[in-house]
Design a protein around this motif. Structure first.
Motif, PDB file in Angstrom:
ATOM      1  N   ARG A 207       1.400  -1.389   0.090  1.00  0.00           N
ATOM      2  CA  ARG A 207       0.068   0.163  -0.343  1.00  0.00           C
ATOM      3  C   ARG A 207       1.117   1.544   0.036  1.00  0.00           C
ATOM      4  NH1 ARG A 207      -4.249   0.246   4.020  1.00  0.00           N
ATOM      5  NH2 ARG A 207      -5.008   1.340   3.739  1.00  0.00           N
ATOM      6  N   LEU A 208       1.680   0.956   0.830  1.00  0.00           N
ATOM      7  CA  LEU A 208       3.255   2.832   0.798  1.00  0.00           C
ATOM      8  C   LEU A 208       4.012   2.566   0.111  1.00  0.00           C
ATOM      9  CD1 LEU A 208       1.788   3.919   4.464  1.00  0.00           C
ATOM     10  CD2 LEU A 208       1.305   4.784   1.697  1.00  0.00           C
ATOM     11  N   PRO A 209       4.347   2.228  -1.211  1.00  0.00           N
ATOM     12  CA  PRO A 209       5.574   2.224  -1.471  1.00  0.00           C
ATOM     13  C   PRO A 209       6.855   3.011  -1.393  1.00  0.00           C
ATOM     14  CG  PRO A 209       4.073   2.560  -3.534  1.00  0.00           C
ATOM     15  CD  PRO A 209       3.638   2.173  -2.700  1.00  0.00           C
ATOM     16  N   SER A 210       8.060   2.820  -1.673  1.00  0.00           N
ATOM     17  CA  SER A 210       8.950   3.849  -1.115  1.00  0.00           C
ATOM     18  C   SER A 210      10.670   3.304  -1.929  1.00  0.00           C
ATOM     19  CB  SER A 210       9.010   4.363   0.272  1.00  0.00           C
ATOM     20  OG  SER A 210       9.937   2.953   1.027  1.00  0.00           O
ATOM     21  N   ALA A 211      10.676   4.831  -2.096  1.00  0.00           N
ATOM     22  CA  ALA A 211      12.068   3.881  -2.612  1.00  0.00           C
ATOM     23  C   ALA A 211      13.133   5.238  -2.323  1.00  0.00           C
ATOM     24  CB  ALA A 211      12.329   4.098  -4.158  1.00  0.00           C
ATOM     25  N   ASP A 212      14.442   4.800  -2.229  1.00  0.00           N
ATOM     26  CA  ASP A 212      15.702   6.272  -1.966  1.00  0.00           C
ATOM     27  C   ASP A 212      15.838   6.484  -3.274  1.00  0.00           C
ATOM     28  OD1 ASP A 212      17.897   7.720  -1.512  1.00  0.00           O
ATOM     29  OD2 ASP A 212      19.595   5.836  -1.378  1.00  0.00           O
ATOM     30  N   ALA A 213      15.232   7.659  -4.028  1.00  0.00           N
ATOM     31  CA  ALA A 213      15.932   8.042  -5.261  1.00  0.00           C
ATOM     32  C   ALA A 213      17.067   8.757  -5.713  1.00  0.00           C
ATOM     33  CB  ALA A 213      14.918   9.866  -4.872  1.00  0.00           C
ATOM     34  N   THR A 214      18.119   9.159  -4.649  1.00  0.00           N
ATOM     35  CA  THR A 214      19.293   9.088  -5.008  1.00  0.00           C
ATOM     36  C   THR A 214      19.692   7.682  -5.688  1.00  0.00           C
ATOM     37  OG1 THR A 214      19.599  10.438  -2.165  1.00  0.00           O
ATOM     38  CG2 THR A 214      21.733   9.301  -3.957  1.00  0.00           C
ATOM     39  N   ALA A 215      19.728   6.494  -4.883  1.00  0.00           N
ATOM     40  CA  ALA A 215      20.759   6.018  -5.459  1.00  0.00           C
ATOM     41  C   ALA A 215      19.716   5.668  -6.645  1.00  0.00           C
ATOM     42  CB  ALA A 215      20.215   4.318  -4.678  1.00  0.00           C
ATOM     43  N   VAL A 216      18.406   5.624  -7.236  1.00  0.00           N
ATOM     44  CA  VAL A 216      17.958   4.955  -8.594  1.00  0.00           C
ATOM     45  C   VAL A 216      18.055   5.860  -9.625  1.00  0.00           C
ATOM     46  CG1 VAL A 216      15.381   5.229  -9.632  1.00  0.00           C
ATOM     47  CG2 VAL A 216      15.266   4.225  -6.843  1.00  0.00           C
ATOM     48  N   VAL A 217      17.973   7.672  -9.723  1.00  0.00           N
ATOM     49  CA  VAL A 217      18.503   7.890 -10.366  1.00  0.00           C
ATOM     50  C   VAL A 217      20.205   8.141 -10.136  1.00  0.00           C
ATOM     51  CG1 VAL A 217      19.146  10.541 -10.694  1.00  0.00           C
ATOM     52  CG2 VAL A 217      17.558  10.222  -9.329  1.00  0.00           C
ATOM     53  N   ARG A 218      20.789   8.257  -9.587  1.00  0.00           N
ATOM     54  CA  ARG A 218      22.480   7.776  -9.720  1.00  0.00           C
ATOM     55  C   ARG A 218      22.664   6.301 -10.274  1.00  0.00           C
ATOM     56  NH1 ARG A 218      23.570   6.957  -4.996  1.00  0.00           N
ATOM     57  NH2 ARG A 218      24.665   9.188  -4.861  1.00  0.00           N
ATOM     58  N   ASP A 219      21.611   5.599 -10.677  1.00  0.00           N
ATOM     59  CA  ASP A 219      22.026   4.278 -11.005  1.00  0.00           C
ATOM     60  C   ASP A 219      21.437   4.335 -12.386  1.00  0.00           C
ATOM     61  OD1 ASP A 219      22.138   0.748 -10.456  1.00  0.00           O
ATOM     62  OD2 ASP A 219      20.285   1.521 -11.960  1.00  0.00           O
ATOM     63  N   ARG A 220      20.723   4.726 -12.242  1.00  0.00           N
ATOM     64  CA  ARG A 220      19.669   4.833 -14.116  1.00  0.00           C
ATOM     65  C   ARG A 220      20.949   6.010 -15.096  1.00  0.00           C
ATOM     66  NH1 ARG A 220      18.418   0.633 -15.074  1.00  0.00           N
ATOM     67  NH2 ARG A 220      17.113   1.516 -16.811  1.00  0.00           N
ATOM     68  N   VAL A 221      21.216   7.066 -13.894  1.00  0.00           N
ATOM     69  CA  VAL A 221      21.884   8.017 -15.616  1.00  0.00           C
ATOM     70  C   VAL A 221      23.940   6.989 -15.487  1.00  0.00           C
ATOM     71  CG1 VAL A 221      24.074  10.177 -15.249  1.00  0.00           C
ATOM     72  CG2 VAL A 221      20.942  10.108 -13.886  1.00  0.00           C
ATOM     73  N   ALA A 222      23.849   6.334 -14.598  1.00  0.00           N
ATOM     74  CA  ALA A 222      25.165   5.901 -14.958  1.00  0.00           C
ATOM     75  C   ALA A 222      24.479   5.120 -16.236  1.00  0.00           C
ATOM     76  CB  ALA A 222      25.701   4.918 -13.787  1.00  0.00           C
ATOM     77  N   PHE A 223      23.757   3.949 -15.881  1.00  0.00           N
ATOM     78  CA  PHE A 223      23.121   3.698 -17.021  1.00  0.00           C
ATOM     79  C   PHE A 223      23.230   3.975 -18.306  1.00  0.00           C
ATOM     80  CE2 PHE A 223      19.804   1.645 -19.993  1.00  0.00           C
ATOM     81  CZ  PHE A 223      19.323  -0.104 -20.288  1.00  0.00           C
ATOM     82  N   TRP A 224      22.625   5.278 -18.476  1.00  0.00           N
ATOM     83  CA  TRP A 224      22.349   5.716 -20.147  1.00  0.00           C
ATOM     84  C   TRP A 224      23.560   6.781 -20.361  1.00  0.00           C
ATOM     85  CZ3 TRP A 224      18.401   5.719 -23.516  1.00  0.00           C
ATOM     86  CH2 TRP A 224      17.476   5.323 -23.143  1.00  0.00           C
ATOM     87  N   SER A 225      24.899   6.767 -19.030  1.00  0.00           N
ATOM     88  CA  SER A 225      26.438   6.960 -19.516  1.00  0.00           C
ATOM     89  C   SER A 225      26.715   6.189 -21.073  1.00  0.00           C
ATOM     90  CB  SER A 225      27.422   6.932 -18.496  1.00  0.00           C
ATOM     91  OG  SER A 225      27.298   5.101 -17.739  1.00  0.00           O
ATOM     92  N   ALA A 226      26.512   5.236 -21.016  1.00  0.00           N
ATOM     93  CA  ALA A 226      27.063   4.528 -22.687  1.00  0.00           C
ATOM     94  C   ALA A 226      26.598   5.396 -23.820  1.00  0.00           C
ATOM     95  CB  ALA A 226      26.935   3.082 -22.459  1.00  0.00           C
TER      96      ALA A 226
END
Length: 512
Positions: free
Chosen positions: A293-312
């Motif tokens: 019912r109440l999802p949560s996530a660390d936005a810092t870790a998620v954004v860092r991971d996705r930017v690193a994914f697109w860096s190539a």
């Protein structure tokens, strides 16, 4: 629940038993004492009647011997000449001075023993150490006879224990019956509930064939019936998903058989957009099962991971990127999967709708009055839109040379420079070459997290963000995914122009 019901039933039954047992026990105690006292008075009156009938000393002694004489019950008669017949009370108690004391017990006329003394007098009770004495002074022609019947405290309460044990036994039997009744009741209520909960767990684990029982109390049966209806609906949705994907697969196969390359490409693009839309809908429908019912996530870790994914890809297209991240984690009310999809959609829009080599910036911060601080390409410190340095950044400025990474560097394989957050921490690498980085938009909305993606491209067209409206052949699904993520967290999405005239998309994400 079962323990609470049992405790409630036992507690209420105990209170009821105590409310009745205590008064009954007191009544039994009083009744036993009264009966013993009345028996002593009656015996004294009977002795007096015997003396009035025959006051011969031998007859009196014979009568007294026929009575019970022990340590708890003693009967004695003192003749006019001072002779004591029978057994005197403890302490050789003599006649009381003055008239006999009134009995402390209230007795009605019907309950009084028959008169034994002169003028209809009755024996009166007198308290002595160790018990009570029923006394009666009998005046005859030859003198005064004094009758005493002693009853000890043990004799006064004789038979009391048995009656009290009967009350205690009845109370315990009532308590046992109430516990058995509560056990049967709780089983009838709790067992269907437990089975219903097990069915819900099975449905959560993916077993759509599980069904809850519909027996038991009416309310519990309604819960089981509603859960079974929900399981049937899940079956229908699964079947509808299969039915929707079947024609989509057929459409994709048909598009590959087209001879015209342009037409084949157009149909394939539309089929891919439709598939992504369908996947997004199914993904959203399964969100409660996946996240709770109440999802949560660390936005810092998620954004860092996705930017690193697109860096190539951005490195290959010579795109400069500035990434601004906070010092610690920022918890938002969104699942990591949904937030990652939103970041991917925004970066994918930049890659798809801007020329190669166009720089872009990704910023994540807690929406507060403090400006964002980042290193520029030359290593100098740049302030946010307010032009002032936030209070948290002053003590953490280190030489920029320690945070610079060139293309191909072992420390940073992608083409990024590091970024200093408002809290003074070093974020993920930013671009080392290319156009200058962009500062994120300043916001003063406390309690929200601000995620901004901006670029130096041609900007957003009219109607951007509305699915199906775009002048570049897209479906508008990317911004729609990002908007849904922001709205599901309790925030919203803003679109506008970046400082260089390009596109800027900001997601305001709520806290859990």
């Amino acid at each position: 629940m079962r323990r609470q019901i049992m405790a409630l039933v036992v507690g209420l039954t105990t209170l009821v038993i105590l409310a009745f047992a205590i008064p009954v026990a007191l009544l039994i105690r009083s009744s036993v004492v009264q009966n013993a006292e009345r028996a002593a008075v009656l015996q004294a009156n009977n002795v007096a009647l015997t003396i009035r009938t025959n006051n011969n000393q031998a007859a009196i002694e014979s009568y007294l011997k026929a009575l019970a004489q022990n340590k708890d019950r003693r009967t004695s008669v003192r003749t006019p000449d001072g002779t004591l017949l029978g057994t005197a009370p403890p302490g050789a108690a003599g006649p009381s001075n003055g008239p006999p004391a009134e009995s402390p017990r209230d007795e009605t006329e019907n309950n009084r023993p028959p008169p034994g003394g002169e003028g209809g007098e009755q024996a009166q009770l007198r308290q002595i150490p160790g018990g009570q004495v029923a006394e009666l002074a009998l005046r005859l022609p030859d003198g005064m006879y004094f009758v005493q019947v002693y009853v000890s405290n043990a004799a006064l309460h004789s038979g009391e224990v048995g009656r009290l044990m009967l009350v205690v036994g009845g109370s315990l039997a009532l308590l046992v019956v109430s516990v058995l009744g509560a056990e049967l009741l709780t089983r009838r209520i709790v067992r269907p509930l437990v089975q219903t909960a097990e069915t819900a767990h099975l449905l959560t684990a993916g077993d759509v064939t599980a069904r809850a029982p519909t027996n038991g109390p009416r309310e519990v049966a309604e819960v089981g019936s509603s859960l079974n209806q929900l399981a049937d609906r899940i079956d229908e949705l699964v079947a509808e998903e299969r039915e929707m994907r079947t024609p989509l697969t057929a459409l994709r196969l048909e598009s590959e058989s087209l001879r015209d390359p342009a037409e084949r490409e157009r149909i394939a693009t539309q089929a891919s957009a439709l598939e992504r839309t369908l996947t997004a809908v199914i993904h959203a429908a399964r969100r409660p099962q996946r996240e709770g019912r109440l999802p949560s996530a660390d936005a810092t870790a998620v954004v860092r991971d996705r930017v690193a994914f697109w860096s190539a890809l951005t490195d290959e297209q010579e795109r400069a990127c500035t990434l601004t991240l906070p010092h610690g984690p920022l918890i938002v009310r969104a699942s990591a999967e949904d937030l990652a999809a939103a970041v991917d959609a925004l970066i994918e829009n930049v890659v798809a709708h801007t020329p190669e080599g166009t720089p872009f910036a990704v910023s994540l911060r807690s929406a507060s009055p403090n400006p964002s601080i980042s290193w520029d390409l030359t290593g100098s410190v740049g302030a946010g839109p307010t032009g002032s340095l936030g209070p948290d950044a002053g003590a953490s400025l280190d030489p920029p040379a320690d945070r610079s990474f060139g293309p191909g560097s072992a420390a940073a394989p992608a083409r990024f420079n590091s970024v200093l957050s408002p809290e003074g921490a070093v974020g993920a690498p930013g671009p080392s070459v290319g156009a200058a980085a962009f500062s994120p938009r300043l916001s003063s909305l406390s309690g929200l997290t601000e995620l901004t993606v901006s670029d130096a491209g041609p900007g957003l067209p009219d109607g951007a963000g509305i699915r199906g409206r775009s002048d570049r052949g897209s479906s508008g699904l990317g911004l729609s995914i990002a908007r849904r993520c922001a709205q599901a967290s309790g925030g919203w999405m803003d679109t506008g122009s970046s400082p260089t005239g390009g596109a800027q998309v900001t997601l305001y994400l709520g806290a859990p």
